[in-house]
Write a protein that holds these residues in place. Structure first.
Motif, PDB file in Angstrom:
ATOM      1  N   ASP A   1      11.505   3.328   9.481  1.00  0.00           N
ATOM      2  CA  ASP A   1      10.283   3.665   8.754  1.00  0.00           C
ATOM      3  C   ASP A   1       9.568   2.372   8.345  1.00  0.00           C
ATOM      4  OD1 ASP A   1       8.367   5.211   7.686  1.00  0.00           O
ATOM      5  OD2 ASP A   1       9.517   5.883   5.942  1.00  0.00           O
ATOM      6  N   THR A   2       9.201   1.593   9.361  1.00  0.00           N
ATOM      7  CA  THR A   2       8.641   0.269   9.111  1.00  0.00           C
ATOM      8  C   THR A   2       7.327   0.322   8.350  1.00  0.00           C
ATOM      9  OG1 THR A   2       9.658  -0.506  11.165  1.00  0.00           O
ATOM     10  CG2 THR A   2       7.925  -1.872  10.226  1.00  0.00           C
ATOM     11  N   MET A   3       6.427   1.198   8.760  1.00  0.00           N
ATOM     12  CA  MET A   3       5.109   1.263   8.135  1.00  0.00           C
ATOM     13  C   MET A   3       5.216   1.656   6.662  1.00  0.00           C
ATOM     14  SD  MET A   3       3.365   0.247  10.636  1.00  0.00           S
ATOM     15  CE  MET A   3       1.720   0.459   9.980  1.00  0.00           C
ATOM     16  N   ALA A   4       6.087   2.611   6.362  1.00  0.00           N
ATOM     17  CA  ALA A   4       6.251   3.038   4.971  1.00  0.00           C
ATOM     18  C   ALA A   4       6.821   1.898   4.127  1.00  0.00           C
ATOM     19  CB  ALA A   4       7.167   4.245   4.895  1.00  0.00           C
ATOM     20  N   ILE A   5       7.776   1.160   4.695  1.00  0.00           N
ATOM     21  CA  ILE A   5       8.353   0.028   3.974  1.00  0.00           C
ATOM     22  C   ILE A   5       7.275  -1.016   3.668  1.00  0.00           C
ATOM     23  CG2 ILE A   5       9.935  -1.934   4.165  1.00  0.00           C
ATOM     24  CD1 ILE A   5      11.349   0.655   3.604  1.00  0.00           C
ATOM     25  N   LEU A   6       6.429  -1.292   4.647  1.00  0.00           N
ATOM     26  CA  LEU A   6       5.426  -2.342   4.486  1.00  0.00           C
ATOM     27  C   LEU A   6       4.351  -1.982   3.472  1.00  0.00           C
ATOM     28  CD1 LEU A   6       4.938  -3.545   8.186  1.00  0.00           C
ATOM     29  CD2 LEU A   6       6.000  -4.826   6.328  1.00  0.00           C
ATOM     30  N   PHE A   7       3.973  -0.691   3.428  1.00  0.00           N
ATOM     31  CA  PHE A   7       2.801  -0.325   2.629  1.00  0.00           C
ATOM     32  C   PHE A   7       3.113   0.504   1.377  1.00  0.00           C
ATOM     33  CE2 PHE A   7       1.131  -1.020   6.945  1.00  0.00           C
ATOM     34  CZ  PHE A   7       0.176  -1.979   6.652  1.00  0.00           C
ATOM     35  N   THR A   8       4.378   0.853   1.159  1.00  0.00           N
ATOM     36  CA  THR A   8       4.687   1.668  -0.029  1.00  0.00           C
ATOM     37  C   THR A   8       5.738   1.038  -0.940  1.00  0.00           C
ATOM     38  OG1 THR A   8       6.391   2.936   1.143  1.00  0.00           O
ATOM     39  CG2 THR A   8       4.120   3.785   1.207  1.00  0.00           C
ATOM     40  N   SER A   9       6.245  -0.114  -0.557  1.00  0.00           N
ATOM     41  CA  SER A   9       7.242  -0.776  -1.395  1.00  0.00           C
ATOM     42  C   SER A   9       6.748  -2.168  -1.788  1.00  0.00           C
ATOM     43  CB  SER A   9       8.575  -0.892  -0.653  1.00  0.00           C
ATOM     44  OG  SER A   9       8.465  -1.781   0.440  1.00  0.00           O
ATOM     45  N   ILE A  10       7.222  -2.647  -2.907  1.00  0.00           N
ATOM     46  CA  ILE A  10       6.816  -3.974  -3.378  1.00  0.00           C
ATOM     47  C   ILE A  10       7.287  -5.081  -2.430  1.00  0.00           C
ATOM     48  CG2 ILE A  10       7.083  -5.656  -5.240  1.00  0.00           C
ATOM     49  CD1 ILE A  10       7.165  -3.329  -7.197  1.00  0.00           C
ATOM     50  N   PRO A  11       8.559  -5.077  -1.990  1.00  0.00           N
ATOM     51  CA  PRO A  11       8.971  -6.112  -1.019  1.00  0.00           C
ATOM     52  C   PRO A  11       8.163  -6.040   0.276  1.00  0.00           C
ATOM     53  CG  PRO A  11      10.884  -5.043  -1.970  1.00  0.00           C
ATOM     54  CD  PRO A  11       9.704  -4.232  -2.397  1.00  0.00           C
TER      55      PRO A  11
ATOM     56  N   PRO B   1      11.148  -5.780   7.389  1.00  0.00           N
ATOM     57  CA  PRO B   1      11.104  -4.332   7.126  1.00  0.00           C
ATOM     58  C   PRO B   1      12.317  -3.590   7.677  1.00  0.00           C
ATOM     59  CG  PRO B   1       8.973  -5.103   7.869  1.00  0.00           C
ATOM     60  CD  PRO B   1       9.917  -6.234   8.072  1.00  0.00           C
ATOM     61  N   LEU B   2      12.840  -4.039   8.818  1.00  0.00           N
ATOM     62  CA  LEU B   2      14.025  -3.401   9.381  1.00  0.00           C
ATOM     63  C   LEU B   2      15.228  -3.601   8.453  1.00  0.00           C
ATOM     64  CD1 LEU B   2      13.769  -4.407  13.149  1.00  0.00           C
ATOM     65  CD2 LEU B   2      12.949  -2.341  12.046  1.00  0.00           C
ATOM     66  N   LEU B   3      15.395  -4.829   7.950  1.00  0.00           N
ATOM     67  CA  LEU B   3      16.510  -5.102   7.042  1.00  0.00           C
ATOM     68  C   LEU B   3      16.367  -4.309   5.747  1.00  0.00           C
ATOM     69  CD1 LEU B   3      16.862  -8.962   7.513  1.00  0.00           C
ATOM     70  CD2 LEU B   3      18.246  -7.153   8.540  1.00  0.00           C
ATOM     71  N   ILE B   4      15.118  -4.268   5.221  1.00  0.00           N
ATOM     72  CA  ILE B   4      14.877  -3.510   3.987  1.00  0.00           C
ATOM     73  C   ILE B   4      15.174  -2.034   4.206  1.00  0.00           C
ATOM     74  CG2 ILE B   4      13.108  -2.780   2.332  1.00  0.00           C
ATOM     75  CD1 ILE B   4      11.760  -5.497   2.786  1.00  0.00           C
ATOM     76  N   SER B   5      14.768  -1.516   5.370  1.00  0.00           N
ATOM     77  CA  SER B   5      15.009  -0.103   5.678  1.00  0.00           C
ATOM     78  C   SER B   5      16.503   0.189   5.774  1.00  0.00           C
ATOM     79  CB  SER B   5      14.306   0.267   6.994  1.00  0.00           C
ATOM     80  OG  SER B   5      14.560   1.598   7.340  1.00  0.00           O
ATOM     81  N   VAL B   6      17.259  -0.709   6.418  1.00  0.00           N
ATOM     82  CA  VAL B   6      18.708  -0.520   6.557  1.00  0.00           C
ATOM     83  C   VAL B   6      19.383  -0.561   5.194  1.00  0.00           C
ATOM     84  CG1 VAL B   6      20.823  -1.540   7.448  1.00  0.00           C
ATOM     85  CG2 VAL B   6      18.800  -1.387   8.909  1.00  0.00           C
ATOM     86  N   VAL B   7      19.007  -1.571   4.390  1.00  0.00           N
ATOM     87  CA  VAL B   7      19.609  -1.702   3.062  1.00  0.00           C
ATOM     88  C   VAL B   7      19.273  -0.486   2.197  1.00  0.00           C
ATOM     89  CG1 VAL B   7      19.571  -3.028   0.921  1.00  0.00           C
ATOM     90  CG2 VAL B   7      19.657  -4.223   3.129  1.00  0.00           C
ATOM     91  N   THR B   8      18.016  -0.038   2.250  1.00  0.00           N
ATOM     92  CA  THR B   8      17.586   1.121   1.449  1.00  0.00           C
ATOM     93  C   THR B   8      18.339   2.389   1.847  1.00  0.00           C
ATOM     94  OG1 THR B   8      15.383   0.132   1.207  1.00  0.00           O
ATOM     95  CG2 THR B   8      15.608   2.501   0.737  1.00  0.00           C
TER      96      THR B   8
ATOM     97  N   THR C   1      21.201   2.544   3.310  1.00  0.00           N
ATOM     98  CA  THR C   1      22.633   2.395   2.953  1.00  0.00           C
ATOM     99  C   THR C   1      22.866   2.699   1.471  1.00  0.00           C
ATOM    100  OG1 THR C   1      22.901   0.723   4.661  1.00  0.00           O
ATOM    101  CG2 THR C   1      24.577   0.828   2.955  1.00  0.00           C
ATOM    102  N   VAL C   2      22.001   2.153   0.611  1.00  0.00           N
ATOM    103  CA  VAL C   2      22.121   2.365  -0.832  1.00  0.00           C
ATOM    104  C   VAL C   2      21.930   3.835  -1.175  1.00  0.00           C
ATOM    105  CG1 VAL C   2      21.109   1.845  -3.079  1.00  0.00           C
ATOM    106  CG2 VAL C   2      21.486   0.017  -1.424  1.00  0.00           C
ATOM    107  N   THR C   3      20.940   4.468  -0.501  1.00  0.00           N
ATOM    108  CA  THR C   3      20.652   5.881  -0.750  1.00  0.00           C
ATOM    109  C   THR C   3      21.831   6.767  -0.378  1.00  0.00           C
ATOM    110  OG1 THR C   3      18.313   5.480  -0.377  1.00  0.00           O
ATOM    111  CG2 THR C   3      19.067   7.767  -0.281  1.00  0.00           C
ATOM    112  N   SER C   4      22.471   6.431   0.748  1.00  0.00           N
ATOM    113  CA  SER C   4      23.603   7.224   1.216  1.00  0.00           C
ATOM    114  C   SER C   4      24.806   7.116   0.288  1.00  0.00           C
ATOM    115  CB  SER C   4      23.994   6.834   2.627  1.00  0.00           C
ATOM    116  OG  SER C   4      24.442   5.484   2.644  1.00  0.00           O
ATOM    117  N   LEU C   5      24.914   5.968  -0.393  1.00  0.00           N
ATOM    118  CA  LEU C   5      25.998   5.800  -1.348  1.00  0.00           C
ATOM    119  C   LEU C   5      25.741   6.603  -2.636  1.00  0.00           C
ATOM    120  CD1 LEU C   5      26.680   1.957  -0.982  1.00  0.00           C
ATOM    121  CD2 LEU C   5      28.035   3.853  -0.063  1.00  0.00           C
TER     122      LEU C   5
END
Length: 311
Positions: A151-161, A298-305, A307-311
């Motif tokens: 979800d690259t576009m959402a990460i880029l335009f909807t999150s602060i990082p 954005p790919l790293l942020i998406s993976v980290v997000t 992963t955290v959500t799944s936990l």
């Protein structure tokens, strides 16, 4: 890079050279100088400058003055060539040199200049194309992330990082574009009329007057045409050689003008060759970091997000 490439000067110089060549042929055929402009302006492909000059000359104005005023009203890429025509016409008229041979020689000079500029454009084509290709890498990285299902576009335009990545990445791309433009511009010919003063002096001395009068005429004509009137050490050397050897200066001047153009061509090719290396600087400093910020981050942020959500 439309702003750095601009219009192609070589073809424009060829157009002006064709007009000058036709003027020479018409004059050699016995057509009155004022009428030659009118005949050429009747063509459907006549330039705006040619049409305006024809109207002014028909009304009784001096051709060289009409050319300069027409160019001043509507600047274009072939301004320098037209100003050179104005200077050549003024020199030939003032010193009494035959207009037809003078214009014919100047047309040859313009075609040589056009070839120099075309050769440099060819030499620059590779580095400029490479710079254009590199500039799209960040966009390719974004699309690649979307294609992989992130979800690259959402990460880029909807999150602060993501927003921080967009701002910094686009800023780096802007700097890279400006930097590339500066490098390409610095690789282009700075003197668009190499050898022009020598060519004009060759026309002036063909009138048969003194060298001092010829030099004064060339200086005045260049100044009226809005071209550089800086002292030319090469010109003084050629004239001194002509006087010592007791040979006509016109042939020596024309030969030296050709050598100046060849040197300008070699210098342009050298700059174009070094441009390929210089363009690596904005690539490493700006484009690759922008690629990381817009494509990889954005790919790293998406993976980290995720992963955290799944936990």
């Amino acid at each position: 890079f439309r702003d750095t490439l601009g219009e192609r000067a070589g073809p424009q110089l060829d157009v002006v050279a064709t007009v000058v060549q036709r003027l020479a042929v018409l004059l050699a055929g016995g057509v009155a100088p004022a009428s030659t402009w009118g005949y050429l302006a009747e063509r459907s492909d006549a330039s705006a400058v040619l049409q305006r000059v024809a109207r002014e000359v028909t009304a009784g104005r001096d051709a060289s003055t009409a050319i300069v005023e027409s160019v001043n009203r509507r600047p274009s890429v072939d301004d320098t060539a037209w100003r050179g025509v104005a200077a050549a016409w003024a020199v030939a008229t003032e010193v009494g040199a035959p207009l037809s041979p003078a214009l014919d020689a100047f047309a040859v000079s313009l075609r040589a200049l056009a070839q120099v500029q075309r050769d440099q454009e060819v030499a620059l084509a590779g580095p400029v194309a490479s710079a254009r290709l590199v500039m799209v890498l960040p966009l390719v990285a974004v699309l690649f992330g979307v294609a992989l299902g992130f979800d690259t576009m959402a990460i880029l335009f909807t999150s602060i990082p993501g927003a921080a990545c967009v701002i910094v990445g686009l800023g780096l791309m802007g700097v890279a574009r400006w930097w590339n433009s500066v490098l390409v511009a610095s690789a282009r010919l700075r003197d668009l009329t190499p050898g022009l003063g020598l060519d004009l002096m060759a026309i002036a001395v063909s009138g048969g007057g003194s060298l001092d009068r010829a030099k004064s005429s060339v200086a005045r004509s260049l100044e009226r045409a809005g071209l550089s009137t800086a002292p030319d050490a090469v010109l003084d050397d050629i004239l001194a050689l002509s006087q010592r050897a007791g040979v006509p200066a016109a042939a020596l001047l024309a030969s030296e003008a050709g050598q100046v153009r060849r040197c300008a061509k070699a210098e342009g090719e050298r700059r174009a060759a070094s441009l390929g290396v210089s363009l690596m600087l904005p690539l490493g400093v700006c484009v690759l970091p922008a690629f990381m910020l817009l494509g990889v981050a954005p790919l790293l942020i998406s993976v980290v997000t995720s992963t955290v959500t799944s936990l």
